[in-house]
Design an enzyme around this catalytic site. Structure first.
Site, PDB file in Angstrom:
ATOM      1  N   HIS A   1       0.847  -1.184   0.000  1.00 18.47           N
ATOM      2  CA  HIS A   1       0.000   0.000   0.000  1.00 18.47           C
ATOM      3  C   HIS A   1       0.883   1.234   0.000  1.00 18.47           C
ATOM      4  O   HIS A   1       1.974   1.226   0.575  1.00 18.47           O
ATOM      5  CB  HIS A   1      -0.920   0.005   1.231  1.00 18.47           C
ATOM      6  CG  HIS A   1      -2.033   1.002   1.141  1.00 18.47           C
ATOM      7  ND1 HIS A   1      -1.876   2.314   1.515  1.00 18.47           N
ATOM      8  CD2 HIS A   1      -3.318   0.871   0.716  1.00 18.47           C
ATOM      9  CE1 HIS A   1      -3.024   2.952   1.332  1.00 18.47           C
ATOM     10  NE2 HIS A   1      -3.909   2.108   0.839  1.00 18.47           N
TER      11      HIS A   1
ATOM     12  N   ASP B   1      -8.102  -4.689  -0.631  1.00 15.76           N
ATOM     13  CA  ASP B   1      -8.553  -5.122  -1.950  1.00 15.76           C
ATOM     14  C   ASP B   1      -8.311  -6.607  -2.171  1.00 15.76           C
ATOM     15  O   ASP B   1      -8.943  -7.220  -3.048  1.00 15.76           O
ATOM     16  CB  ASP B   1      -7.837  -4.321  -3.043  1.00 15.76           C
ATOM     17  CG  ASP B   1      -8.125  -2.843  -2.953  1.00 15.76           C
ATOM     18  OD1 ASP B   1      -9.313  -2.487  -2.877  1.00 15.76           O
ATOM     19  OD2 ASP B   1      -7.178  -2.041  -2.932  1.00 15.76           O
TER      20      ASP B   1
END
Length: 437
Positions: A308, A366
């Protein structure tokens, strides 16, 4: 007591510039460079805004090193476990958790605004039959200012509040209508007796010719995902909403701009990319081969759903959603779904393999959300639409916070110009031939 400052010394002239430090309640403080150009003649250069705070905010705090996310000071794991989407939406808009009467009133207000103007039906019919639902979302949300003139005065706090309520309420209705258009089915009116996510599922999957039975696990899973996606500090779409809002644009146009930014595959499309990756790997036996490819910097293959931009630890949202993924697949999908087995194996490796550990490539939210959406029967072209529904709460909260500031100014980033210096126009017949290549 003297204000804390950072001193910058220009090595060309020896001039010293004192820049004030703005204090954070949590996380890094910020150096205020508002006068830096005026004092030094320099711009600062920060592609992607990796080190730049574009605003101050009381809404969301995340600590990438610790893997921490908080809304209004409340840890995301507590909200995910104990709260629900409508209550967290109230928290984001008003700053505090509601009393029971406040929560009941807020829910009633939101449900009061779920209907779409009947004229919008012809608007949907104007889109091509296979238009992407996100394209429809951008157009329809942007058009709402043409229907609701009574809540577009951004200088009126009551107008801002009504606009916020309308967008949160109508986003599921617009999303479901976009889906129905894409599959050639009639739009379903909202049912205000249902929960926020229950109503969405009803509008998406019910048909006039047979009864619809709402599955409580699906309802619960979607509510959880929506809580996790409400806000995430100054990401690309939120920054876009703020930048559009700084011009004085109406709130519907601002949120439409956020939807457009979210549509980008680097922002809102990651969970769909995870499913595509799992389908490409196909079997647990193929994992070592694909891991080797992921580690090869010359190979274009990338493991999606890992790492991320901000989190350098385990994404706290991924840990929460992982257990829900188990529950959803056990009751609504195939518990032996090869993609879920692959996901678990990849997660296991990522948490133990030195390559991933050294690079802090942990699973993010996700990684699991696409699996849940798929088990709920939501098609991949609707994944980002689901994201947009939840993130609307964050967008309107950020917009309301920004508009209410006394010193609000239009956003106007500067640039480091590296193009040609001044040159004179040459008539076309006098221009030298450009050598090929």
């Amino acid at each position: 007591m003297a204000e804390d400052t950072v001193t910058v010394i220009d090595n060309r002239t020896g001039k010293r510039v004192e820049l004030p430090i703005r204090k954070a309640t949590q996380g890094p403080d910020a150096v205020d460079i508002g006068k830096f150009y005026r004092e030094t003649g320099y711009f600062t250069y920060d592609p992607g805004f990796l080190s730049t705070a574009s605003c101050h905010s009381q809404l969301t705090y995340l600590d990438g090193q610790k893997g921490m996310l908080m809304y209004r000071g409340y840890p995301i794991d507590q909200l995910a476990e104990k709260s629900h989407f409508i209550e967290v939406a109230y928290l984001m808009l008003y700053g505090e958790l509601p009393q029971q009467q406040e929560l009941d009133d807020f829910r009633n207000i939101i449900m009061h605004h779920t209907m779409l103007n009947e004229s919008l039906k012809s608007f949907f019919r104007g889109f091509y039959h296979d238009a992407h639902p996100m394209a429809i979302m951008v157009g329809v949300v942007g058009s709402l200012s043409a229907f609701y003139h009574d809540s577009t005065d951004i200088n009126n706090p009551r107008h801002r509040e009504i606009a916020a309520h309308r967008m949160i309420a109508k986003m599921p209705s617009i999303a479901a209508a976009s889906y129905k258009h894409s599959v050639g089915e009639p739009q379903v009116y909202p049912d205000n007796s249902l929960s926020y996510t229950g109503n969405l599922l009803n509008m998406m999957f019910s048909v006039p010719c047979e009864p619809f039975v709402l599955n409580p696990v699906a309802e619960k899973a979607l509510d959880l995902i929506f809580i996790l996606h409400i806000d995430h500090e100054q990401n690309a779409s939120t920054s876009t909403v703020r930048l559009a809002g700084s011009s004085g644009a109406n709130p519907f146009a601002c949120v439409a701009s956020g939807i457009a930014a979210l549509w980008g595959p680097a922002h809102g499309g990651a969970n769909e990319a995870v499913l595509n990756m799992l389908d490409e790997i196909a079997d647990v036996a193929n994992v070592p081969k694909f891991l080797a490819r992921a580690k090869d910097k010359h190979d274009p293959f990338r493991l999606m759903g890992f790492g991320h931009r901000v989190y350098k630890n385990y994404d706290p949202r991924a840990r929460i959603i992982r257990s829900m993924c188990h529950e959803v697949l056990a009751q609504l999908g195939d518990a032996n779904d090869p993609r879920f087995e692959l996901a678990l194996r990849l997660e296991e490796i990522a948490l133990s393999d030195d390559y991933f550990i050294e690079r802090k490539l942990y699973p993010n939210v996700d990684f699991y959300s696409g699996l849940i959406y798929s088990a709920l029967g939501i098609p991949t072209n609707m994944f980002t639409v689901m994201f947009a529904i939840a993130r609307t709460v964050g967008w309107v909260a950020q917009w309301m916070e920004m508009i209410s500031e006394d010193n609000q100014r239009i956003g106007r980033p500067r640039q480091l110009y590296v193009g040609p210096t001044q040159r004179d126009y040459v008539p076309i017949k006098e221009r030298p031939l450009t050598p090929p290549g």
